[in-house]
Design a protein around this motif. Structure first.
Motif, mmCIF file in Angstrom:
data_model
loop_
_atom_site.group_PDB
_atom_site.id
_atom_site.type_symbol
_atom_site.label_atom_id
_atom_site.label_comp_id
_atom_site.label_asym_id
_atom_site.label_seq_id
_atom_site.Cartn_x
_atom_site.Cartn_y
_atom_site.Cartn_z
ATOM 1 N N MET A 1 -5.703 17.676 -7.602
ATOM 2 C CA MET A 1 -4.530 16.965 -7.093
ATOM 3 C C MET A 1 -4.275 17.241 -5.619
ATOM 4 N N GLY A 2 -4.949 18.279 -5.096
ATOM 5 C CA GLY A 2 -4.750 18.600 -3.691
ATOM 6 C C GLY A 2 -5.162 17.463 -2.782
ATOM 7 N N VAL A 3 -6.202 16.737 -3.187
ATOM 8 C CA VAL A 3 -6.655 15.601 -2.388
ATOM 9 C C VAL A 3 -5.554 14.550 -2.279
ATOM 10 N N VAL A 4 -4.862 14.315 -3.378
ATOM 11 C CA VAL A 4 -3.813 13.306 -3.397
ATOM 12 C C VAL A 4 -2.600 13.763 -2.598
ATOM 13 N N THR A 5 -2.129 14.962 -2.865
ATOM 14 C CA THR A 5 -0.906 15.443 -2.205
ATOM 15 C C THR A 5 -1.084 15.604 -0.704
ATOM 16 N N SER A 6 -2.302 15.928 -0.293
ATOM 17 C CA SER A 6 -2.536 16.103 1.133
ATOM 18 C C SER A 6 -2.826 14.777 1.847
ATOM 19 N N HIS A 7 -2.950 13.706 1.081
ATOM 20 C CA HIS A 7 -3.220 12.398 1.685
ATOM 21 C C HIS A 7 -2.244 11.338 1.172
ATOM 22 N N LEU A 8 -1.016 11.750 0.947
ATOM 23 C CA LEU A 8 -0.005 10.790 0.487
ATOM 24 C C LEU A 8 0.207 9.677 1.507
ATOM 25 N N ASP A 9 0.095 10.026 2.791
ATOM 26 C CA ASP A 9 0.268 9.008 3.827
ATOM 27 C C ASP A 9 -0.828 7.952 3.767
ATOM 28 N N VAL A 10 -2.030 8.374 3.389
ATOM 29 C CA VAL A 10 -3.142 7.429 3.267
ATOM 30 C C VAL A 10 -2.883 6.439 2.131
ATOM 31 N N PHE A 11 -2.422 6.963 0.990
ATOM 32 C CA PHE A 11 -2.103 6.091 -0.134
ATOM 33 C C PHE A 11 -0.939 5.161 0.211
ATOM 34 N N ALA A 12 0.050 5.681 0.922
ATOM 35 C CA ALA A 12 1.206 4.864 1.297
ATOM 36 C C ALA A 12 0.789 3.728 2.240
ATOM 37 N N GLU A 13 -0.045 4.044 3.229
ATOM 38 C CA GLU A 13 -0.508 3.017 4.152
ATOM 39 C C GLU A 13 -1.374 1.984 3.440
ATOM 40 N N GLY A 14 -2.232 2.470 2.526
ATOM 41 C CA GLY A 14 -3.063 1.553 1.763
ATOM 42 C C GLY A 14 -2.242 0.640 0.881
ATOM 43 N N LEU A 15 -1.215 1.196 0.249
ATOM 44 C CA LEU A 15 -0.340 0.391 -0.606
ATOM 45 C C LEU A 15 0.418 -0.638 0.219
ATOM 46 N N LEU A 16 0.877 -0.252 1.397
ATOM 47 C CA LEU A 16 1.595 -1.178 2.268
ATOM 48 C C LEU A 16 0.689 -2.345 2.682
ATOM 49 N N THR A 17 -0.554 -2.035 3.029
ATOM 50 C CA THR A 17 -1.498 -3.092 3.405
ATOM 51 C C THR A 17 -1.778 -4.012 2.226
ATOM 52 N N SER A 18 -1.926 -3.437 1.040
ATOM 53 C CA SER A 18 -2.134 -4.258 -0.161
ATOM 54 C C SER A 18 -0.948 -5.180 -0.398
ATOM 55 N N LEU A 19 0.257 -4.666 -0.190
ATOM 56 C CA LEU A 19 1.458 -5.485 -0.351
ATOM 57 C C LEU A 19 1.498 -6.619 0.671
ATOM 58 N N GLN A 20 1.114 -6.323 1.898
ATOM 59 C CA GLN A 20 1.118 -7.355 2.937
ATOM 60 C C GLN A 20 0.112 -8.460 2.608
ATOM 61 N N ILE A 21 -1.084 -8.060 2.184
ATOM 62 C CA ILE A 21 -2.099 -9.040 1.808
ATOM 63 C C ILE A 21 -1.624 -9.867 0.617
ATOM 64 N N SER A 22 -1.036 -9.202 -0.371
ATOM 65 C CA SER A 22 -0.574 -9.890 -1.579
ATOM 66 C C SER A 22 0.562 -10.844 -1.276
ATOM 67 N N ALA A 23 1.513 -10.413 -0.441
ATOM 68 C CA ALA A 23 2.655 -11.267 -0.101
ATOM 69 C C ALA A 23 2.197 -12.516 0.643
ATOM 70 N N ALA A 24 1.312 -12.332 1.628
ATOM 71 C CA ALA A 24 0.806 -13.484 2.387
ATOM 72 C C ALA A 24 0.015 -14.418 1.478
ATOM 73 N N THR A 25 -0.776 -13.834 0.584
ATOM 74 C CA THR A 25 -1.557 -14.641 -0.355
ATOM 75 C C THR A 25 -0.650 -15.438 -1.276
ATOM 76 N N PHE A 26 0.382 -14.784 -1.802
ATOM 77 C CA PHE A 26 1.271 -15.456 -2.754
ATOM 78 C C PHE A 26 2.044 -16.589 -2.078
ATOM 79 N N LEU A 27 2.500 -16.375 -0.850
ATOM 80 C CA LEU A 27 3.217 -17.425 -0.132
ATOM 81 C C LEU A 27 2.313 -18.623 0.144
ATOM 82 N N LEU A 28 1.078 -18.336 0.540
ATOM 83 C CA LEU A 28 0.121 -19.418 0.782
ATOM 84 C C LEU A 28 -0.207 -20.153 -0.509
ATOM 85 N N ALA A 29 -0.397 -19.387 -1.588
ATOM 86 C CA ALA A 29 -0.683 -19.996 -2.885
ATOM 87 C C ALA A 29 0.498 -20.818 -3.378
ATOM 88 N N ALA A 30 1.723 -20.342 -3.119
ATOM 89 C CA ALA A 30 2.917 -21.076 -3.534
ATOM 90 C C ALA A 30 2.999 -22.423 -2.818
#
Length: 215
Positions: A1-30
């Motif tokens: 779990m040390g890998v995860v706890t020491s890289h929470l910022d990496v997961f947060a940034e990755g999740l934010l990028t995924s959300l941005q891609i998903s939101a733009a995709t959904f709006l375009l698809a809509a």
């Protein structure tokens, strides 16, 4: 779990990028899906045939294949822009076909009596769609649209397969290559996806319940 706890910022940034891609995709698809659904119920034959052909063709192609065609095919055709937006364009075009069929199902649920009453009042076809049909159709398919949004979010992970490394799955792959702990890193990524999609599902259920009372 040390890998995860020491890289929470990496997961947060990755999740934010995924959300941005998903939101733009959904709006375009809509946008594309509503337009296609209007074409599918249009009295103009060529528009109906085009929309039906588009939906049939796109739904018959795997998303990863379509992504690959866009990412490598557009530059060959002289159309070059950023990789994330190429991915968003491809996924938006893909999910528009599914959005179209979801909205069309909602349109079919609108009572014909209301449509006839609107025509009797002298509403034009555009007014009929925008003021009577589409608002009720979209409200009646809220849960299916939430499921579609969840599918868009989960399938945004395919962006990593065509080189988008800053979204959640891509970042997880990089961490795994660095620390060789796939069970830990991908379990953390799975938890992020599950938390996000579970939240969307719950919000959709609450909103659907509130709207159901007002129908």
């Amino acid at each position: 779990m040390g890998v995860v706890t020491s890289h929470l910022d990496v997961f947060a940034e990755g999740l934010l990028t995924s959300l941005q891609i998903s939101a733009a995709t959904f709006l375009l698809a809509a946008a594309g899906g509503v337009l296609l659904s209007c074409c599918r119920i249009s009295p103009v034959g060529p528009l109906r045939w085009f929309a039906a052909g588009y939906v049939t063709a796109v739904r018959g192609v795997p998303l990863l294949v379509l992504l690959t065609l866009f990412v490598f095919g557009l530059p060959e055709a002289g159309v070059v822009y950023s990789l994330p937006w190429t991915v968003v364009t491809a996924m938006g075009a893909y999910w528009a076909a599914f959005f179209c069929e979801t909205v069309r199902a909602g349109i079919r649920s609108v009572p014909t009596g209301q449509i006839e009453a609107a025509r009797a009042l002298g509403l034009t076809g555009r007014q009929l769609l925008s003021s009577v049909v589409l608002p009720q159709a979209l409200r009646s398919v809220l849960q299916p649209l939430a499921s579609l949004l969840i599918a868009v979010i989960l399938n945004s992970s395919l962006a990593a397969a065509v080189g988008v490394t800053d979204e959640l799955t891509g970042q997880t792959v990089l961490l795994d290559q660095r620390y060789a702990q796939p069970l830990v890193t991908f379990t953390a990524a799975a938890a992020c996806y599950a938390l996000l999609t579970g939240t969307i599902g719950r919000l959709a259920a609450v909103l659907d319940g509130r709207l159901a009372v007002r129908r």
